[in-house]
Design an enzyme around this catalytic site. Structure first.
Site, PDB file in Angstrom:
ATOM      1  N   ARG A  25       0.283  -1.056   0.262  1.00 38.35           N
ATOM      2  CA  ARG A  25       0.010   0.077  -0.186  1.00 38.35           C
ATOM      3  C   ARG A  25       0.771   1.640  -0.058  1.00 38.35           C
ATOM      4  O   ARG A  25       1.716   1.098   0.981  1.00 38.35           O
ATOM      5  CB  ARG A  25      -0.890  -0.474   1.400  1.00 38.35           C
ATOM      6  CG  ARG A  25      -1.780  -0.802   1.412  1.00 38.35           C
ATOM      7  CD  ARG A  25      -2.471  -1.587   2.350  1.00 38.35           C
ATOM      8  NE  ARG A  25      -3.235  -2.061   2.826  1.00 38.35           N
ATOM      9  CZ  ARG A  25      -2.850  -3.231   3.567  1.00 38.35           C
ATOM     10  NH1 ARG A  25      -2.093  -2.947   3.786  1.00 38.35           N
ATOM     11  NH2 ARG A  25      -3.445  -4.241   3.618  1.00 38.35           N
ATOM     12  N   HIS A  60      -2.781   0.834  -5.566  1.00 39.56           N
ATOM     13  CA  HIS A  60      -4.147   0.726  -5.027  1.00 39.56           C
ATOM     14  C   HIS A  60      -3.946  -0.708  -6.378  1.00 39.56           C
ATOM     15  O   HIS A  60      -4.248  -2.003  -6.115  1.00 39.56           O
ATOM     16  CB  HIS A  60      -5.220   0.644  -4.831  1.00 39.56           C
ATOM     17  CG  HIS A  60      -5.138   0.168  -3.520  1.00 39.56           C
ATOM     18  ND1 HIS A  60      -4.306   0.152  -2.309  1.00 39.56           N
ATOM     19  CD2 HIS A  60      -5.971  -0.731  -2.956  1.00 39.56           C
ATOM     20  CE1 HIS A  60      -4.518  -0.841  -1.083  1.00 39.56           C
ATOM     21  NE2 HIS A  60      -5.777  -1.482  -1.976  1.00 39.56           N
ATOM     22  N   ARG A  72      -1.302  -2.423  -6.752  1.00 40.59           N
ATOM     23  CA  ARG A  72      -1.625  -3.401  -5.614  1.00 40.59           C
ATOM     24  C   ARG A  72      -2.146  -4.718  -6.369  1.00 40.59           C
ATOM     25  O   ARG A  72      -1.634  -5.990  -6.542  1.00 40.59           O
ATOM     26  CB  ARG A  72      -2.094  -3.178  -4.588  1.00 40.59           C
ATOM     27  CG  ARG A  72      -2.342  -4.049  -3.313  1.00 40.59           C
ATOM     28  CD  ARG A  72      -2.745  -3.046  -1.972  1.00 40.59           C
ATOM     29  NE  ARG A  72      -3.335  -3.993  -1.085  1.00 40.59           N
ATOM     30  CZ  ARG A  72      -2.593  -4.708  -0.668  1.00 40.59           C
ATOM     31  NH1 ARG A  72      -1.703  -4.545   0.121  1.00 40.59           N
ATOM     32  NH2 ARG A  72      -3.334  -5.083   0.727  1.00 40.59           N
ATOM     33  N   TYR A  75      -9.447 -11.994  -6.378  1.00 35.24           N
ATOM     34  CA  TYR A  75      -8.468 -11.832  -7.698  1.00 35.24           C
ATOM     35  C   TYR A  75      -8.972 -13.090  -9.055  1.00 35.24           C
ATOM     36  O   TYR A  75      -8.632 -13.016  -9.529  1.00 35.24           O
ATOM     37  CB  TYR A  75      -6.936 -12.146  -7.304  1.00 35.24           C
ATOM     38  CG  TYR A  75      -6.632 -10.809  -6.573  1.00 35.24           C
ATOM     39  CD1 TYR A  75      -7.149  -9.170  -7.070  1.00 35.24           C
ATOM     40  CD2 TYR A  75      -6.587 -10.303  -5.006  1.00 35.24           C
ATOM     41  CE1 TYR A  75      -6.334  -8.185  -6.417  1.00 35.24           C
ATOM     42  CE2 TYR A  75      -6.203  -9.583  -4.470  1.00 35.24           C
ATOM     43  CZ  TYR A  75      -6.277  -8.014  -5.208  1.00 35.24           C
ATOM     44  OH  TYR A  75      -6.127  -7.094  -4.722  1.00 35.24           O
TER      45      TYR A  75
END
Length: 295
Positions: free
Chosen positions: A153, A243, A246, A278
């Protein structure tokens, strides 16, 4: 203005409610909730109880519902859900501590939020961004490579110092949510560029890993600005933000055979269900590819 270490103290005028709210916010602090979370809860609760002025022991479901609808009028569903989470958490605390006697918030108040998939870069977009970083300042290139290969992050990257990074082992110790320390990994390319970047500076082990243009510790807002700028230079159709880096890291790791458990450890997820989203991305991508080919 309040001191930083008093972020868990409220500014309510009603002394009775203020005392209970301070007790609640302190409990969040003692549970190692993120400072940002506590500040957000305090911000909402202060404003809600400036509208809903009944003493806590006189609150009713109808009164709270009326004030909540007034406060969230015109707000997006995700915002309403976040506010409801804060209010529900506070009132559950009040119930457990016997400041109120009945459950006030009903489950049916929770808005239905469509499950959206995290935004990430396709292979083509990722390649374009990497090419763009090669022509960027050394700090920006090192920063982007670290974001993409560690999955950290922006706040975690901001807080890193040189001593937290092992360039030989390509690992870093980051402090995540709830002040939990975890070890993350980064790529060989990232290690080489980081080494070059650090060598351009006269620095100590305790110095920040990444510096701002004013030679101070780089902040999350500056990291956001750098990623956004590079995304624009790369000609992306979507906005590039930390993000997104990420999400791209997690999606790439999963596509290359990493386990959900390993990815969860790297990302600092305490709940595996947070990481499993994901897998949904890859499944939906495969369906899209099939439909494009077969019609």
């Amino acid at each position: 203005m309040k001191e930083s270490n008093d972020y868990w103290k409220s500014n309510l005028e009603d002394e009775a409610t203020k005392a209970i709210m301070d007790e609640y916010l302190l409990s969040l602090k003692l549970e190692n909730k993120a400072e940002r979370t506590i500040r957000n809860y305090r911000w909402f609760l202060e404003r809600f109880f400036s509208i809903c002025t009944l003493p806590l022991n006189q609150l009713t479901t109808n009164e709270v519902r009326k004030c909540f609808l007034h406060f969230t009028n015109g707000k997006k569903e995700k915002t309403v859900d976040a506010y409801l989470t804060a209010l529900s958490s506070f009132l559950q605390f009040c119930l457990a501590e016997e400041y109120i006697e009945n459950v006030i918030i009903k489950k049916r108040w929770r808005p239905k939020i469509p499950k959206s998939l995290p935004k990430y870069l396709s292979e083509n977009e990722f390649a374009r961004v990497k090419i763009t970083t090669e022509n960027s300042a050394l700090r920006d290139r090192a920063l982007m490579l670290f974001l993409f290969s560690s999955g950290c992050r922006s706040s975690e990257v901001s807080n890193l110092s040189i001593k937290d990074v092992n360039l030989e082992k390509r690992t870093a110790e980051v402090t995540g949510k709830g002040k939990k320390i975890r070890k993350v990994h980064f790529s060989e390319e990232c290690a080489l560029v980081l080494k070059d970047y650090i060598h351009t500076r006269i620095c100590k082990e305790s110095d920040p890993l990444f510096l701002s243009n004013s030679d101070q510790r780089i902040g999350p807002k500056s990291i956001y600005y750098i990623t956004r700028k590079i995304g624009k230079k790369a000609g992306l159709n979507q906005s590039l933000h930390p993000h997104c880096c990420r999400h791209t890291f997690a999606t790439n790791m999963l596509a290359r055979g990493a386990t959900i458990e390993f990815i969860a450890d790297e990302l600092g997820h305490s709940n595996l269900n947070t990481t499993r989203i994901y897998a949904r991305i890859l499944t939906e991508d495969m369906i899209t590819s099939y439909q494009n080919i077969m019609g």
